[in-house]
Motif scaffolding. Structure first.
Motif: not given
Length: 895
Positions: A417-418, A433-437, A471-481, A483-492
């Protein structure tokens, strides 16, 4: 008294009085000025949320980060001017009088730059009545006398007078990142004077920037000539009467006072009354929290990301240790579940598994007992394809999980995703990667495990804590990433292509391709014999034996003993690179023999030796595909790189060593024909190019006809077609007439005519390219047919080379990236087709536009129809895709 010795290399320095420091002195005003104007055209793009301009801060920070990493200084100071009034303005009231007023946008950033320096832990200093130059001059002189190594960074060439054997003056060129290093030797080469004599040059020439006069009509060339002859202004005027009568002599006599005054103004003081010394500018590293707060306030995301290299505010995360007794508790975790298999090394095909974590938003379980994954009930629960499973690096987890007996089906991969969000940020470390986000609370792997000789497993408690934090980082990043994929029209692109592809690649890697080591060894023995024969022939031509692996010895033989023309020299002697030898081929028969010997030596070391080292115990090569490396979306292959196995020439014989894994099976190969040009025809909408592909014409012959003004394809010679082919593919990559001329051995004017002829034949291609560059300038990125995005941060650069590269990238990324996406689609659908048709055939390799399978001979007829059908239908273009297939007993026979 105890002496602190930094290392063995510093022992002698300690005995003789102490450690010799590395000192970094920076001309603050000059660098800030350069940084400001380096991005001046994009000034409005550099503001924070409060509207404060940040372009000079941004440039200064980039320069600083580069210098600190490269030079690892012990002492650092940034010197600033205290004001406009100095002892020089008192001597000459119009000193620097012609300078324009400093822009308000830069003035507002100066105190912020100083604030940033404080966060870096770097001293900054200014002295009333003196300039920054004098502060630097005085400190560099003190350090020089102490035997320290000094680097001065400035945008002002005047400071080159400070160069000594210990002091290097790095003068910025085109911004602040690129510098030219001035040493006494470089000063001699460039100006034919010593650093101290540079002051005399300034006295004679004057300086329009600092607004002092010098001598009328004396420019740089004349000044150099005079100082070379007389050594100094003082000696010149001692002998001025001896000069021939001329206008120059008259000017020298009339402007004597100006010359001496100008020399005085140009002289940087080495004895300024500083209230700070070398002992006060020790550099111990940044105050991370202060610097993070500053970068956050300035909205400097790239700088925040870079802080990943320094300690982070680690989040304390609670976890439960997973044991055989509480497996049932773990199986109560709700979707989405995060999972991570941890190991020390990179190669997950062979590296021992050290532990794992499994978690949801409520609870985290961590275990160092990987055998627990073998529990049937737990492995079935974890392998449930309906479960939402969040991982970092899906392919790695799938392969490693398979080794542990678990069939994983990740539905989210933070790494992929990143990568899609910004392929330039392609770190394979979760902490980075987490710090990049903007998740700033997870360390990088290297901070926990070390690297190289210091690679180690930490204490169990530290290891378990780290997995819990992941684990905490992955669970935190999932919804954020997401949402960003959807914003960039890259979900598909993520859900339908890259994520399924990670499973396909994992299956290919695990399958591996069988290598017949005996065939490879026999090939190597043949090549060794050929090399021995060539070696003797080379010695005969040279008239003596020497070390063929030594460029220095070879250079002596070729250019001194055989007297061949010298093409290029290096710091260590004559260049004997391949491009040099290619230019010398017609000069002596020894050259071709050397080229042949080198070619065989490379084949021997890279393939015969290299591939045997990569062979696994099962007799197979299990390459690893890097899915998140390239900015275009192309896959890369490592350990070993199977995409580098030669497809032509003598090296193609290496493919004989790759064979099916079972008797009566074959290697089957299918590849796209000219896929990038077909994508170009579609994207550009060029009717002439589309018509050529629709009628299945030879596109290179078609282009050659136009370039050479021919009436039919029958008139096209092989050499014409070769040149047209180079033009076709060169255009795809935005090649210049200079580049094309070098590629195909024609003049630049001919190349220019070739390119003009090409665009006359395919006019919409030129329109497309101009459109892509314009889009990149407007949006900052370009996209493939599948919405894969590539950012082009240098598209507005004032540096011609950087800007030109960004423009070429804007032209070719939609083509190259779309071609990469198409073959990825084909791979995903091909794996599905093999399963749906219940075939035994396995997809083993992807090599650029080629897919390689192994299959029972009885399935060849089915594959011959199925594979091209799937590959042809991977995407619907305005021109047909063309797939060519073959098979044989080895990879060589199948291509």
């Amino acid at each position: 008294m105890a002496l602190y010795v930094r290392g063995a290399a510093d022992f002698a320095a300690t005995i003789t009085g102490g450690y010799m420091s590395k000192v970094l002195l920076i001309d603050g005003n000059s660098v800030a000025f350069r940084a400001f104007y380096a991005t001046y055209t994009a000034l409005d793009n550099f503001t924070n949320h409060a509207g404060v301009h940040t372009n000079a801060i941004f440039g200064f920070d980039n320069m600083l980060a580069t210098l600190l990493k490269r030079d690892t200084p012990d002492k650092v100071l940034v010197a600033f001017d205290a004001g406009k009034t100095t002892f020089r303005t008192k001597k000459y009231d119009n000193y620097k009088g012609g300078r324009q007023k400093t822009p308000e946008e830069l003035l507002e950033q100066m105190p912020l730059i100083k604030q940033m320096l404080e966060g870096y832990g770097i001293q900054h200093y200014e002295l009333a009545n003196y300039e920054a130059d004098d502060i630097i001059g005085t400190l560099s002189h003190q350090a020089d006398l102490a035997g320290d190594t000094v680097t001065i960074v400035t945008g002002d060439r005047d400071l080159t007078q400070l160069a000594t054997d210990n002091v290097t003056v790095a003068v910025t060129i085109k911004g602040v990142q690129e510098t030219e290093s001035y040493t006494p030797a470089h000063m001699q080469d460039k100006f034919e004077v010593t650093p101290k004599q540079f002051i005399d040059l300034k006295g004679l020439m004057g300086d329009t920037s600092d607004n002092y006069p010098g001598v009328t009509k004396v420019g740089e060339k004349t000044a150099i000539k005079l100082i070379k002859e007389f050594g100094s202004i003082e000696n010149l005027y001692a002998h001025v009467d001896e000069l021939k009568k001329s206008k120059m002599k008259e000017n020298l006599i009339n402007d004597r006072d100006n010359a001496f005054m100008s020399k005085d103004l140009a002289t940087i003081r080495l004895d300024a009354p500083l209230t700070i010394g070398l002992d006060d500018i020790d550099y111990a590293g940044p105050d991370v929290d202060t610097l993070r707060d500053f970068f956050t306030e300035m909205d400097m995301k790239s700088a925040l990301k870079r802080l990943g290299a320094v300690p982070v505010a680690v989040k304390q995360v609670e976890y439960t240790e997973l044991t055989a007794d509480n497996l049932a508790l773990a199986m109560q975790l709700k979707a989405p579940v995060a999972f991570e298999l941890s190991m020390l090394g990179d190669n997950y095909h062979t590296e021992a598994l050290r532990g794992f974590m499994v978690a949801d938003a409520n609870q985290i379980f961590v275990s160092t007992d990987v055998s627990l994954l073998g529990d049937l009930e737990f492995s079935m629960w974890l392998g449930d394809a309906a479960r939402q499973l969040t991982v970092f690096d899906a392919k790695r987890n799938i392969v490693a999980g398979s080794r542990a007996g678990v069939d994983l089906h990740p539905d989210f991969d933070a790494l992929l995703a990143s990568y899609l969000l910004d392929p330039d940020d392609n770190s394979t470390d979760l902490g980075t990667l987490a710090r990049n986000h903007d998740y700033m609370q997870l360390q990088a792997d290297v901070d926990v495990f070390g690297k190289g000789a210091k690679l180690h497993m930490p204490e169990k408690a530290d290891f378990c804590n780290f997995l819990a934090q992941k684990a905490d980082a992955l669970l935190t990043l999932r919804p954020q990433l997401l949402a960003e994929l959807a914003k960039q029209d890259e979900s598909a692109l993520f859900t339908d292509l890259e994520l399924p592809l990670s499973t396909v690649l994992a299956q290919m890697e695990m399958a591996g391709i069988t290598m017949d080591a005996d065939v490879l060894q026999g090939m190597g023995e043949q090549w060794t014999g050929s090399m021995n024969v060539l070696e003797q022939e080379i010695y005969n031509e040279a008239g003596r034996e020497f070390n063929l692996n030594s460029p220095k010895q070879l250079g002596v033989v070729l250019f001194e003993e055989l007297g061949l023309p010298v093409i290029k020299k290096t710091k260590t002697g004559y260049s004997t690179s391949v491009d040099v030898l290619e230019q010398l081929k017609s000069s002596h028969p020894i050259i071709q023999k050397i080229l042949d010997w080198r070619g065989l030596a490379k084949l021997q070391s890279t393939y015969v030796n290299g591939l045997q080292k990569a062979l696994h115990a099962d007799g197979k090569i299990h390459t690893r595909y890097l899915q998140t490396l390239t900015q275009t979306g192309r896959l890369s292959s490592v350990d070993p790189n199977m995409q580098n196995i030669p497809a032509r020439g003598l090296g193609k014989q290496v493919r004989y060593a790759f064979v099916p894994s079972k008797p009566d099976w074959v290697i089957f190969s299918s590849d796209y024909s000219q896929i990038e040009l077909r994508v170009l025809a579609h994207i550009s909408g060029d009717k002439n190019m589309q018509e050529a592909f629709k009628e299945d014409r030879d596109i290179h012959a078609n282009t050659a006809m136009k370039i050479f003004g021919l009436d039919s394809a029958d008139q096209v010679t092989p050499d014409m077609r070769r040149q047209a082919k180079a033009t076709n593919f060169g255009i795809v990559y935005g090649i210049s007439d200079f580049g094309l001329a070098a590629n195909i051995g024609i003049t630049r004017s001919q190349a220019k005519a070739f390119i003009a002829g090409y665009f006359e034949q395919y006019p919409d291609v030129k329109t497309y390219m101009d459109k892509m560059v314009a889009k990149a300038r407007e949006d900052g990125y370009v996209e493939t047919l599948f919405n894969r995005r590539r950012y082009l941060r240098d598209i507005h650069s004032r540096n011609f080379n950087l800007r030109s590269f960004a423009e070429r990238t804007a032209m070719n990324t939609p083509i190259q990236g779309s071609a990469a996406d198409i073959i990825k689609v084909a791979m995903v659908r091909m794996q599905q087709a093999l399963t749906e048709h219940h075939l035994q055939a396995k997809m083993l390799l992807q090599v650029h536009d080629e897919l390689i399978f192994e299959a029972p001979r009885s399935e060849v007829a089915v594959l011959a129809k199925l594979v091209p059908q799937v590959m042809d239908s991977a995407v619907k273009l305005d021109v047909p895709l063309k797939v060519e297939s073959n098979y044989g007993d080895t990879w060589y026979d199948a291509k």
